[in-house]
Design a protein around this motif. Structure first.
Motif, mmCIF file in Angstrom:
data_model
loop_
_atom_site.group_PDB
_atom_site.id
_atom_site.type_symbol
_atom_site.label_atom_id
_atom_site.label_comp_id
_atom_site.label_asym_id
_atom_site.label_seq_id
_atom_site.Cartn_x
_atom_site.Cartn_y
_atom_site.Cartn_z
ATOM 1 N N ASP A 46 0.890 -1.094 -0.141
ATOM 2 C CA ASP A 46 -0.116 -0.015 0.062
ATOM 3 C C ASP A 46 0.968 1.182 -0.030
ATOM 4 N N ALA A 47 0.806 2.126 -1.024
ATOM 5 C CA ALA A 47 1.632 3.209 -1.106
ATOM 6 C C ALA A 47 1.523 4.383 0.115
ATOM 7 N N GLU A 48 0.242 4.369 0.549
ATOM 8 C CA GLU A 48 0.102 5.371 1.458
ATOM 9 C C GLU A 48 0.769 4.874 2.920
ATOM 10 N N GLY A 49 0.498 3.591 3.204
ATOM 11 C CA GLY A 49 1.446 2.885 4.245
ATOM 12 C C GLY A 49 2.664 2.897 4.407
ATOM 13 N N LEU A 50 3.316 3.287 3.087
ATOM 14 C CA LEU A 50 4.900 3.358 2.870
ATOM 15 C C LEU A 50 5.357 4.878 2.810
ATOM 16 N N THR A 55 -0.868 7.428 -6.835
ATOM 17 C CA THR A 55 -1.102 8.400 -8.208
ATOM 18 C C THR A 55 -2.335 7.475 -8.787
ATOM 19 N N GLY A 56 -2.675 6.161 -8.727
ATOM 20 C CA GLY A 56 -3.690 5.718 -9.352
ATOM 21 C C GLY A 56 -3.343 5.383 -10.847
ATOM 22 N N HIS A 57 -2.102 5.379 -11.083
ATOM 23 C CA HIS A 57 -1.647 4.983 -12.509
ATOM 24 C C HIS A 57 -0.994 3.654 -12.616
ATOM 25 N N PRO A 58 -1.428 3.022 -13.683
ATOM 26 C CA PRO A 58 -1.070 1.389 -13.762
ATOM 27 C C PRO A 58 0.622 1.242 -13.748
ATOM 28 N N LEU A 59 1.251 2.235 -14.273
ATOM 29 C CA LEU A 59 2.802 1.935 -14.317
ATOM 30 C C LEU A 59 3.322 2.890 -13.416
ATOM 31 N N LEU A 60 3.193 4.095 -12.998
ATOM 32 C CA LEU A 60 3.832 4.838 -11.986
ATOM 33 C C LEU A 60 2.741 4.950 -10.746
ATOM 34 N N SER A 61 2.966 4.076 -9.857
ATOM 35 C CA SER A 61 1.755 3.863 -8.817
ATOM 36 C C SER A 61 2.024 4.657 -7.810
ATOM 37 N N PHE A 102 7.530 4.231 -22.471
ATOM 38 C CA PHE A 102 8.211 5.308 -21.804
ATOM 39 C C PHE A 102 7.862 6.601 -22.221
ATOM 40 N N VAL A 103 6.940 6.763 -23.249
ATOM 41 C CA VAL A 103 6.400 7.996 -23.519
ATOM 42 C C VAL A 103 5.221 8.205 -22.296
ATOM 43 N N GLU A 104 4.618 7.239 -22.312
ATOM 44 C CA GLU A 104 3.503 7.219 -20.936
ATOM 45 C C GLU A 104 4.053 7.747 -19.782
ATOM 46 N N LEU A 105 5.309 7.033 -19.519
ATOM 47 C CA LEU A 105 5.903 7.448 -18.264
ATOM 48 C C LEU A 105 6.137 8.801 -18.131
ATOM 49 N N ALA A 106 6.728 9.262 -19.220
ATOM 50 C CA ALA A 106 7.122 10.868 -19.351
ATOM 51 C C ALA A 106 5.746 11.627 -19.370
ATOM 52 N N VAL A 107 4.781 11.346 -19.958
ATOM 53 C CA VAL A 107 3.706 12.101 -19.707
ATOM 54 C C VAL A 107 2.857 12.159 -18.261
ATOM 55 N N ARG A 108 2.950 10.838 -17.655
ATOM 56 C CA ARG A 108 2.611 10.977 -16.518
ATOM 57 C C ARG A 108 3.515 11.559 -15.448
ATOM 58 N N ALA A 109 4.500 11.519 -15.432
ATOM 59 C CA ALA A 109 5.647 12.470 -14.617
ATOM 60 C C ALA A 109 5.271 13.730 -14.799
ATOM 61 N N GLY A 110 5.261 14.329 -16.198
ATOM 62 C CA GLY A 110 4.825 15.796 -16.351
ATOM 63 C C GLY A 110 3.395 16.203 -15.473
#
Length: 122
Positions: A46-50, A55-61, A102-110
């Motif tokens: 669980d991200a909040e527990g850590l 983020t709710g994103h399937p790759l960058l969680s 990789f494009v999706e990761l960059a867009v989500r990070a942005g």
């Protein structure tokens, strides 16, 4: 080297070499150990527990805002077991993450830091 010589039966003056050390008993069972580390967690954490933001994103969680206030660290897990589609992209028999991911990761990070578009990705 001295241990090897002693194991071959040569007398060694341990008091001279160890400088007043003392003998200690070895464990009676060679594989008897005490474990001090926490057991490895199985499955997703669980991200909040850590202490991270989910983020709710399937790759960058998960996201972690840095102490400087201007940086964010994004993290996630991508693999054949969690994302079966990754196995469909092979080059020369080696599974690689597709360029579009990789494009999706960059867009989500942005998106996470308020940058709405990718101008160039090389």
């Amino acid at each position: 080297g001295i241990g090897r010589v002693w194991a071959c039966g040569v007398a060694v003056d341990w008091a001279l070499l160890c400088g007043g050390g003392r003998r200690v008993d070895l464990p009676t069972y060679a594989f008897q150990r005490d474990h001090y580390w926490l057991p490895k967690a199985h499955g997703s954490s669980d991200a909040e527990g850590l202490g991270l933001s989910n983020t709710g994103h399937p790759l960058l969680s998960a996201a972690l805002p840095m102490a400087d206030g201007g940086s964010v660290v994004l993290t996630g897990r991508v693999g054949r077991t969690s994302h079966a589609w990754v196995a469909d992209h092979q080059v020369g028999g080696v599974v690689l993450l597709p360029g579009t991911a990789f494009v999706e990761l960059a867009v989500r990070a942005g998106d996470e830091v308020g940058c709405g578009r990718v101008e160039e990705l090389t």
